[in-house]
Motif scaffolding. Sequence first.
Motif, mmCIF file in Angstrom:
data_model
loop_
_atom_site.group_PDB
_atom_site.id
_atom_site.type_symbol
_atom_site.label_atom_id
_atom_site.label_comp_id
_atom_site.label_asym_id
_atom_site.label_seq_id
_atom_site.Cartn_x
_atom_site.Cartn_y
_atom_site.Cartn_z
ATOM 1 N N MET B 1 0.837 -1.212 0.000
ATOM 2 C CA MET B 1 0.000 0.000 0.000
ATOM 3 C C MET B 1 0.867 1.256 0.000
ATOM 4 S SD MET B 1 -3.041 1.527 0.337
ATOM 5 C CE MET B 1 -4.257 0.358 0.868
ATOM 6 N N THR B 2 0.579 2.162 -0.910
ATOM 7 C CA THR B 2 1.249 3.456 -0.901
ATOM 8 C C THR B 2 0.197 4.522 -0.613
ATOM 9 O OG1 THR B 2 0.804 3.842 -3.210
ATOM 10 C CG2 THR B 2 2.854 2.705 -2.697
ATOM 11 N N VAL B 3 0.649 5.735 -0.396
ATOM 12 C CA VAL B 3 -0.299 6.788 -0.068
ATOM 13 C C VAL B 3 -1.185 7.099 -1.280
ATOM 14 C CG1 VAL B 3 1.191 8.737 -0.640
ATOM 15 C CG2 VAL B 3 -0.544 8.964 1.153
ATOM 16 N N ASP B 4 -0.616 6.929 -2.490
ATOM 17 C CA ASP B 4 -1.423 7.150 -3.689
ATOM 18 C C ASP B 4 -2.570 6.152 -3.760
ATOM 19 O OD1 ASP B 4 0.215 9.176 -4.377
ATOM 20 O OD2 ASP B 4 1.526 7.950 -5.662
ATOM 21 N N GLU B 5 -2.235 4.909 -3.449
ATOM 22 C CA GLU B 5 -3.273 3.880 -3.469
ATOM 23 C C GLU B 5 -4.361 4.187 -2.437
ATOM 24 O OE1 GLU B 5 -0.365 0.245 -4.912
ATOM 25 O OE2 GLU B 5 -1.097 0.281 -2.870
ATOM 26 N N ALA B 266 3.407 -7.090 7.164
ATOM 27 C CA ALA B 266 4.815 -6.726 6.981
ATOM 28 C C ALA B 266 4.943 -5.431 6.180
ATOM 29 C CB ALA B 266 5.546 -7.855 6.273
ATOM 30 N N ASN B 267 5.922 -4.629 6.532
ATOM 31 C CA ASN B 267 6.286 -3.414 5.788
ATOM 32 C C ASN B 267 5.093 -2.528 5.432
ATOM 33 O OD1 ASN B 267 8.346 -5.769 4.453
ATOM 34 N ND2 ASN B 267 9.207 -4.028 5.551
ATOM 35 N N ILE B 268 4.432 -2.065 6.465
ATOM 36 C CA ILE B 268 3.268 -1.212 6.262
ATOM 37 C C ILE B 268 3.693 0.096 5.582
ATOM 38 C CG2 ILE B 268 1.399 0.005 7.462
ATOM 39 C CD1 ILE B 268 1.702 -2.167 9.680
ATOM 40 N N PHE B 269 3.004 0.487 4.542
ATOM 41 C CA PHE B 269 3.324 1.682 3.740
ATOM 42 C C PHE B 269 4.776 1.662 3.265
ATOM 43 C CE2 PHE B 269 -0.333 3.714 6.009
ATOM 44 C CZ PHE B 269 -1.069 3.990 4.872
ATOM 45 N N GLY B 270 5.300 0.460 3.037
ATOM 46 C CA GLY B 270 6.659 0.358 2.539
ATOM 47 C C GLY B 270 7.732 0.747 3.549
ATOM 48 N N THR B 271 7.368 0.893 4.810
ATOM 49 C CA THR B 271 8.347 1.228 5.843
ATOM 50 C C THR B 271 8.760 -0.065 6.559
ATOM 51 O OG1 THR B 271 6.708 1.504 7.576
ATOM 52 C CG2 THR B 271 7.176 3.433 6.213
#
Lengths: 188, 547
Positions: B1-5, B266-271
């Motif tokens: 999930m990204t902020v754009d999504e 895992a790796n929420i928002f790519g963090t």
Amino acid sequence: MENSYRGFVNREKESDATMIAAPKQQTTMPSTDKRWRIVDATMRRHGYVGNSLIETLHTAQESFGYLDEPALRFVAGSLNLPLSKVYGVATFYHHFMLKPQGKHTCVVCLGTACYIKGADRLLESLEGKYGVKAGQTTRDGNLSVLTARCLGSCGLAPAAVLDGAVMGKVSGADLLDRVAKQVSHDGR
Amino acid sequence: MTVDELEQIAETEKQSCKQCPRHLHVCVAAGCLSSQSDQVKQALEAQVKAAGLEGQCRVKGVGCMGLCAAGPLVSVPGENVLYKGVTAQDAPDIIKGLQADQPVERLRCPTDVPFFARQKRIVLENTGTIDPERIEEYIAADGYVALHKALTAMTRPEVIEHVSRSGLRGRGGAGYPTGLKWSMVAKSNAPTKYVICNADEGDPGAFMDRSVLESDPHRVLEGMAIAAYAVGATQGYIYVRSEYPLAVQRLKTAIRQADRQGLLGANIFGTPLSFKIDIRLGAGAFVCGEETALIASIAGQRGQPRPRPPFPAESGLWGAPTLINNVETFANIAPIVRNGGDWYASIGTEKSKGTKTFALAGKVNNTGLIEVPMGITLREIIYDIGGGIPDGKKFKAVQTGGPSGGCIPEQFLDMPVDYDSLAKVGSIMGSGGMIIMDEASSMVDVARFFMEFCMTESCGKCVPCRVGTVQMHDLLKKIIDRKATARDLALLEELCDMVKNTSLCGLGQTAPNPVLSTLRYFHNEYDELLIADEGAAEPAGAKETVS
């Protein structure tokens, strides 16, 4: 699971350690009843660890309606816990029943809001009519009268649950009427 | 999930909402469900279909609208129309009313009344407007924006700093500063830490946490994930009462959706943040609301507390540092992170910030769920929001804090509601149960009721609580049966003091509160029930005390 890094809280872990050393108890399913597989599935999902005891007892009670000795023995054996501990946990929590319930159950909420609005009188009228005390089942096994600490339906006080259906703002006569209808519904 | 999504999901949801000109919201939280709101919803859906309005009018199940006493509730959002006491038979009229733009007057519930106008909704901002079973609606209502902000734009100390600055105090009842608790857990270097949400709402007469879980479960998950980031935890548990099957089911749905969207796991928002949440069911033990007992119960043990220190923040679940907060505390986190700590601190009183939800019940006209700013007076809650006492009866007392709290008499009605004022008059904020009693209630009986509760819920670990509550209950029963003398009353007072000061956990320490507060303000009711003491050597009385 992460071990404690402080000695004195390790008491809980210690008992786990002794449990592992205990002789293997009976772990085969008590009968061919398919419901045991549901219970087993819960334990398997948690990797048969001792701390899944409460989850397992929930599943067993959901499947069988109550927890009898074979069930407790099976769970104790499968999770490698002493039977005394399983029995201890099963009796500690109000939710677990060690006796079968009646065909129908009526739970009267005795939470504060319901109590203020006369839930004790509701219970008395039920107890009087069916000759049982709260927590008991009629001799023909038709009706269990139970109480709840709070259903969380305080806005609808006084509340009762008849066979899973919540009745709000219920009066004594109304309750007796509906219980009688439900109980006689089986054509007895 | 990204902020754009995330924005994409929100945008799609808003668009699809706009495309449908009319909406009907049916409350499907437990209160209205028990008055068959599910049938109302089905009937409305059938009517929409029959009238050929599909695509024109959408029927949606939403969370608690608050006014539980008047359920089932149906609202027409954007048109300021609220229907109360709706049955399935009313569905055709409602749809006709919608088509003709003429609300059905006989079902209408005024919305400009103090019950709605005097509330301030932060925790409950989405309840009653979004469908609790769809994550898209939560995202469209700015959901998970705070989590993204915390993870990408804030450092861990900054998050804790905002929570500290907000002045948020634990909403479970004790009022411990949340920021302080978080920083204690964050300070530890232990490799494993846990975040636990206490949803074991055992106080009889309290249903706020249940409403939040049933109406807006994602808000709690988001709060927990932010907490996990701030303190450095990777695993969370929600300990929820098994008596709340609907809340459990909605939580499970919410966790599954959040997992699938990558907002948990895992790796929420790519963090680097990985955080998993599991549900643990309670099994009907009030004492499990105490944090150390709750931890024992999660570990599959009997729910018995242990002495503190060490506090769970240092050594909790499986010996690891553990952050335990109440449902409502976690529900406050996302708005605090989104709007900043100072914004939250601008609401409420000097020492009690923000808002508090209360479950208003008992002898009051508008029973239901409310959220008010701290510092509002009891009179405003009971008479303005609550609509006063039914049947023209006279107000007698308001009970807050359940079995750990006290009864507050009329003379304190103009007192502001905050942690310190309530403590000053011998009660506590508690988790938010507020039971109103009228002149028909006997205060001695109320004290006995709570003592019976504590007696059966005592876990049995420490003697003062196990034995003391039984003795106090028997003494109260003796007073009610008009068999007690002034000496019994003195003994009761002595026992209260002993149990309060020597019990191991909060259950025992607060068990005497209902007795103490009723003794303080309604002593005459006790005195009226006493019989004359016929000297020290009265055999019958002495025997009874022993039994």
